[in-house]
Motif scaffolding. Structure first.
Motif, PDB file in Angstrom:
ATOM      1  N   ILE A   3      45.188  49.110  30.315  1.00 31.68           N
ATOM      2  CA  ILE A   3      45.457  48.673  31.685  1.00 31.68           C
ATOM      3  C   ILE A   3      44.749  47.334  31.914  1.00 31.68           C
ATOM      4  N   PRO A   4      45.458  46.293  32.374  1.00 26.70           N
ATOM      5  CA  PRO A   4      44.916  44.915  32.378  1.00 26.70           C
ATOM      6  C   PRO A   4      43.952  44.624  33.522  1.00 26.70           C
ATOM      7  N   ILE A   5      42.758  45.220  33.458  1.00 28.84           N
ATOM      8  CA  ILE A   5      41.779  45.085  34.534  1.00 28.84           C
ATOM      9  C   ILE A   5      41.322  43.647  34.727  1.00 28.84           C
ATOM     10  N   SER A   6      41.330  42.830  33.671  1.00 27.95           N
ATOM     11  CA  SER A   6      40.809  41.462  33.778  1.00 27.95           C
ATOM     12  C   SER A   6      41.889  40.416  33.542  1.00 27.95           C
ATOM     13  N   SER A   7      43.127  40.729  33.879  1.00 32.40           N
ATOM     14  CA  SER A   7      44.199  39.747  33.736  1.00 32.40           C
ATOM     15  C   SER A   7      43.930  38.539  34.625  1.00 32.40           C
ATOM     16  N   PRO A   8      44.222  37.318  34.143  1.00 28.61           N
ATOM     17  CA  PRO A   8      44.096  36.138  35.004  1.00 28.61           C
ATOM     18  C   PRO A   8      45.059  36.155  36.191  1.00 28.61           C
ATOM     19  N   PHE A   9      46.102  36.980  36.126  1.00 33.13           N
ATOM     20  CA  PHE A   9      47.058  37.070  37.226  1.00 33.13           C
ATOM     21  C   PHE A   9      46.557  38.079  38.258  1.00 33.13           C
ATOM     22  N   ALA A  10      46.341  37.627  39.482  1.00 33.04           N
ATOM     23  CA  ALA A  10      45.859  38.508  40.537  1.00 33.04           C
ATOM     24  C   ALA A  10      46.813  39.670  40.776  1.00 33.04           C
ATOM     25  N   SER A  11      48.113  39.407  40.651  1.00 31.70           N
ATOM     26  CA  SER A  11      49.102  40.468  40.866  1.00 31.70           C
ATOM     27  C   SER A  11      48.956  41.578  39.832  1.00 31.70           C
TER      28      SER A  11
END
Length: 260
Positions: free
Chosen positions: A66-74
């Motif tokens: 699960i992308p907890i630290s994605s650069p995309f806020a969405s």
């Protein structure tokens, strides 16, 4: 100390619980992820019945991807919704702890954004978890040198967040085994442990003591863990095709702990 094992996410979770119960484990580390254990598809009643039938405790584990630290806020907001969905399922099956994986970020971004983005998700997740009386734990990841500073910062900001130490992951952090460093620095927040073996190249989930010429002194490692004051849950994250190796790892761990 209580020894448990993690279910395989591609197998029926109720059947996994039955096997763990029949083979003398103290709890199940239930990873709630596809393809066979998506929180939306769980047989909650069947899981609770199987746990009760074998007097097993349960801790929960959210999907590591699960992308907890994605650069995309969405995507970070989508990650929060997935964690909340998993948290609700964890509470329904009776878990009082749920693990979330620390993740890195792409190399072009300032390193300090990584803990900031984790906190953006973990703050509301921990708030909801407190309402459900479930502790959220942050687990160290494989292959991410320098993460200890970020994890320490995150734990400092959220006092109710626990630390989950994965020994196998500490063996594949930039060529250095970081187990002792994590235990020394974050041991006061330690609430759960994963043990497995690998050859240092990647996270392989092998049986304990299975790699020839490995430098890990397993009796010594377990003795240091026990000497730190830790006396909680330890999961064997061993996925060997022949499950006799999982049982052997359990027996070795119990012997090392008792003689420490």
């Amino acid at each position: 100390m209580k020894i448990g094992a993690m279910n395989h996410p591609a197998r029926d979770p109720v059947a996994e619980i039955e096997w763990f119960g029949q083979n003398g484990f103290g709890f199940v580390d239930l990873t709630l992820e596809p393809p066979a254990a998506d929180p939306a598809d769980l047989d909650i009643g069947g899981i609770r019945s199987a746990l009760a039938r074998h007097s097993l405790d349960v801790v929960a584990h959210a999907a590591y991807f699960i992308p907890i630290s994605s650069p995309f806020a969405s995507l970070r907001q989508a990650a929060l919704q997935e964690f909340l969905r998993t948290l609700e399922a964890a509470a329904r099956i009776g878990a009082r702890m749920m693990t979330v994986h620390y993740l890195g970020i792409p190399p072009l971004f300032p390193p300090e954004r990584c803990p900031e983005w984790h906190l953006e998700v973990l703050h509301p997740l921990c708030a909801r978890a407190a309402e459900l009386e479930v502790a959220i734990l942050l687990e160290n990841a494989p292959g991410l040198p320098g993460q200890i500073d970020h994890i320490a910062r995150i734990l400092d900001v959220i006092p109710g967040l626990g630390f989950h130490l994965d020994s196998g992951h500490t063996q594949v952090e930039g060529g250095a085994d970081m187990f002792e460093a994590f235990l020394a620095r974050l041991g006061r927040r330690l609430m759960h442990v994963h043990l497995s073996e690998n050859d240092g190249s990647r996270d392989q989930h092998l049986p304990l003591g299975a790699v020839p010429k490995l430098r890990v002194d397993w009796p010594g490692r377990i003795a240091r863990l026990k000497a730190s004051g830790y006396d909680g849950t330890i999961s064997l994250e061993v996925f060997a095709p022949e499950r006799a190796y999982l049982l052997q790892s359990r027996d070795l761990l119990r012997t090392w702990w008792e003689t420490a």
